[in-house]
Design an enzyme around this catalytic site. Structure first.
Site, short mmCIF file in Angstrom:
data_model
loop_
_atom_site.label_atom_id
_atom_site.label_comp_id
_atom_site.label_asym_id
_atom_site.label_seq_id
_atom_site.Cartn_x
_atom_site.Cartn_y
_atom_site.Cartn_z
N HIS A 53 28.03 -8.19 -33.55
CA HIS A 53 26.99 -7.22 -33.21
C HIS A 53 26.82 -7.05 -31.70
O HIS A 53 25.80 -6.55 -31.24
CB HIS A 53 25.65 -7.63 -33.84
CG HIS A 53 25.69 -7.63 -35.34
ND1 HIS A 53 24.89 -8.45 -36.11
CD2 HIS A 53 26.45 -6.92 -36.20
CE1 HIS A 53 25.15 -8.23 -37.40
NE2 HIS A 53 26.09 -7.31 -37.47
N CYS A 79 26.92 2.00 -21.04
CA CYS A 79 26.46 3.37 -20.79
C CYS A 79 26.87 4.25 -21.96
O CYS A 79 28.05 4.27 -22.34
CB CYS A 79 27.04 3.91 -19.49
SG CYS A 79 26.67 5.67 -19.22
N CYS A 113 22.79 4.94 -15.54
CA CYS A 113 24.10 4.42 -15.18
C CYS A 113 24.43 4.79 -13.74
O CYS A 113 24.28 5.95 -13.33
CB CYS A 113 25.16 5.00 -16.13
SG CYS A 113 26.86 4.59 -15.69
N GLY A 154 23.91 -20.75 -41.12
CA GLY A 154 22.67 -20.18 -40.60
C GLY A 154 22.54 -18.69 -40.77
O GLY A 154 22.02 -18.02 -39.88
N ILE A 184 19.16 -22.59 -44.59
CA ILE A 184 17.85 -22.86 -45.17
C ILE A 184 17.43 -21.63 -45.96
O ILE A 184 17.23 -20.56 -45.38
CB ILE A 184 16.82 -23.19 -44.09
CG1 ILE A 184 17.24 -24.43 -43.30
CG2 ILE A 184 15.44 -23.40 -44.71
CD1 ILE A 184 16.34 -24.75 -42.12
N GLY A 185 17.32 -21.74 -47.25
CA GLY A 185 16.93 -20.61 -48.08
C GLY A 185 18.12 -19.91 -48.71
O GLY A 185 19.28 -20.16 -48.37
#
Length: 310
Positions: A157, A165, A216, A256, A283-284
């Protein structure tokens, strides 16, 4: 495979603990029972059997460094507030939204950029050095894997430490943009009301009215963090690159992440199609629990620190 005796003494105490975050770090780790010895032994066996391990990490890894996530029960953004993250379309179309985003990011940047890798990041880097870990894909934008020295890394990501820009596509350092913000807003200040994920903080809208946002330097275009906002999609070339690294691997470990976002979940679907063994440390519940041969509940740093890359 039996774990070393020092691990037995570390993990056989019962009970629930709130956090494994270092002292002085705000706790964004949800409460979790201590990982049981049998689960640790099964995870050790899974890692030992793998020769070219593909690892995908999520926000649950970085909560132990003091960075909040979105979905954790009781402590994530969605549990603590009704605020929601910036949407890509809103950022692109609205100058006021960009002003609000960058003002909040400006206030949050000194703390966000100072976060350091925790024991989980360091353990994964050691696995890479030992030749156990073939490739690591992170959904996080905090640069903590890079800070830990990870080499075979895809930031799925993007990374909040970079700015792009939207006009010319130029990439620059977020630290340099902070200097430009300071120069443009020498007398501006705001009181943060809380910390949000991805370098964001909570400040009231009226506080951002006079905040100035630079363009920019090369083309005058709109500047955006080099991250995939909600509502945007990951670059197709990046997705294909990750699929290629997955095809070179022989096992998948999720660390995670609830995998609620399809951009990461798709690689678990691909692993399932390839009949690859999958283990999950989180967790979960996760979206891919049905694809995993092993699910371990526990704090990433505590668990990975005692798993050996044999």
């Amino acid at each position: 495979m039996r774990l070393p005796r020092r691990i037995l003494t570390l993990h056989t105490a019962p009970g629930r603990r709130a956090s494994s975050a270092p002292a002085g770090v705000v706790n964004f780790v949800p409460a979790c029972s201590t990982t049981d010895l049998h689960s640790l032994e099964l995870l050790q066996d899974f890692v030992t059997r793998a020769r070219r391990l593909f690892v995908i990490t999520g926000a649950g890894l970085s909560t132990e460094s003091g960075i909040p996530d979105y979905r954790s029960e009781g402590v994530g953004l969605y549990a603590r507030t009704d605020r929601r993250p910036m949407q890509h379309a809103e950022f692109v179309r609205s100058a006021k939204s960009r002003q609000r985003y960058w003002a909040r990011n400006f206030v949050g940047w000194p703390q966000f950029s100072s976060h350091q890798p925790n024991s989980a990041h360091k353990a994964l880097q050691r696995w890479e050095e030992r030749g156990k870990l073939h490739w690591l894909v992170t959904q996080n934008v905090d640069a903590l894997h890079s800070k830990a020295g990870q080499k075979g890394l895809t930031e799925l990501h993007g990374c909040a430490h970079r700015v792009m820009c939207l006009g010319c596509g130029g990439i620059s350092a977020r630290a340099e943009l902070q200097k430009r913000f300071l120069a443009l807003n020498p007398d501006w200040s705001a009181q943060a009301g809380g910390v949000a994920p991805d370098g964001d903080v909570f400040i009231e809208d009226e506080q951002v009215l006079h905040f100035r946002v630079p363009s920019c330097e090369s083309c005058g275009g709109i500047l955006k963090p080099e991250v995939t906002f909600f509502g945007d999609s990951v670059n197709k070339a990046t997705v294909q690159f990750v699929h290629d690294r997955l095809a070179e691997s022989d096992a998948v470990l999720v660390v995670g992440s609830s995998l609620q976002v399809y951009s990461g979940y798709r690689f678990l679907l691909a692993a399932g199609d390839r009949k690859m063994p999958v283990a999950i440390l989180n967790i979960g519940p996760t979206r891919a629990d049905h694809l995993a041969e092993l699910k371990v509940s526990g704090r990433c740093g505590e668990v990975l620190s005692v798993i050996q890359p044999l």
